[in-house]
Every structure is written in C-alpha cells, then in structure tokens.
Design an enzyme around this catalytic site. Sequence first.
Site, PDB file in Angstrom:
ATOM      1  N   CYS A   1       0.858  -1.167   0.058  1.00  0.00           N
ATOM      2  CA  CYS A   1       0.169   0.240  -0.092  1.00  0.00           C
ATOM      3  C   CYS A   1       1.233   1.300  -0.269  1.00  0.00           C
ATOM      4  O   CYS A   1       1.933   1.331   0.838  1.00  0.00           O
ATOM      5  CB  CYS A   1      -1.218   0.330   1.165  1.00  0.00           C
ATOM      6  SG  CYS A   1      -1.999   1.293   1.445  1.00  0.00           S
ATOM      7  N   LEU A   2       1.264   2.344  -0.770  1.00  0.00           N
ATOM      8  CA  LEU A   2       1.665   2.786  -1.464  1.00  0.00           C
ATOM      9  C   LEU A   2       0.946   4.317  -2.547  1.00  0.00           C
ATOM     10  O   LEU A   2       0.740   3.034  -3.522  1.00  0.00           O
ATOM     11  CB  LEU A   2       3.155   2.618  -1.565  1.00  0.00           C
ATOM     12  CG  LEU A   2       4.153   3.511  -2.127  1.00  0.00           C
ATOM     13  CD1 LEU A   2       4.961   4.651  -0.515  1.00  0.00           C
ATOM     14  CD2 LEU A   2       5.461   3.040  -2.532  1.00  0.00           C
TER      15      LEU A   2
END
Length: 182
Positions: free
Chosen positions: A118-119
């Site tokens: 999750c970036l």
Amino acid sequence: MAQNVDPVHGSNNSNNGMMAKDGDGPTSATKHQSTSKRLQQELMSLMMSGDKGISAFPNGDDVFSWIGTIKGPQGTVYEGLIYKLSLNFPNGYPFTAPTVKFVTPCFHPNVDTHGNICLDILKDKWSAMYDVRTILLSIQSLLGDPNNDSPLNMQAAQLWANQVAYKQVLLDKFQEASKSQE
C-alpha cells in the site's frame, strides 16, 4: 480546433481500416516497443546511478518482468535485511503504474501477507515521471516510515509503536521465511 493525432501514423484517431487500436492511442505493438525501450533506458540509468541498497534487473529475457532488491534502511528495524520484489510492467508504462510486490515475505504495516504494497505512488499518485529507481527508493523509505493510517497488516501497525517488540517479530518472521525458501 485541435485533433487527436496518432504519433505513429500521423493521422487522427479514426481507424480507416488500418491496424486495430488498443483504445484511442498507439497500437498495442507500438506501446510494447515504446515501453521496452523506456525500460531498457531505466535499466542503464539504474545501473549507473550508484545507489546503495537498491537494484533491479529483468527476470531472464523478459524486459517487462523485473526482480528488484532492497536493503533495509540504516537506523531502522529493517537494517541488515534484504528483500526481493517483483516488478511487472504493463504496455502502458510509464503512464500506467507497474505491479510491485514483495517476493521475500515482509512484516510491515503497509504490506499484506501476499506481498502487496500500500503505497500511494503505486496507485492513485502514480506519475509518468516516476521510474524504477523512484519506486525502489520509495519502498525502501516506506520500510522505515510506514503509513499507519492505511495499514494492510493490522498486527504490524499496532506493534509499530513498540520498536523492540516489533523488531523481534520482524526478525522471527524474516528468519522463518528464509528457512522456508531454502
């Protein structure tokens, strides 16, 4: 009034019986060739950058599938650990973000048990200005500075405040993963 002009054929977007289009842009083969050239340039740039702690190379002969390596940043609980990642590039790259996942299991608030990351720059904040180097450096930075407001791994997010306990769980999981990959 401006027209959409096909950069390959110099015509507007109407097909006129020519090659089938992949959407309104260049043909799929043209996208593939353009992306391949961009990736080859990025490989050379990455090799010449001299960045310590990151590297990436095509996985075999497929320039669209890479294996990256990230060393844990100094001064963090990840220091001394090395992680492998897979990077898969679509034909639309660099206008479409690659799919990047941890191959080496990574205990982290923003990484799930399947290696998904999750970036924001890999999702809604992606820009064609980014390259493989930017991606790897951003993930390396994320290791030491997670976004606990958007966790994929709740256990890691909750444990993050206690760095001593976090590091023990991290090292246990890293060693367990290393043994299972032997």
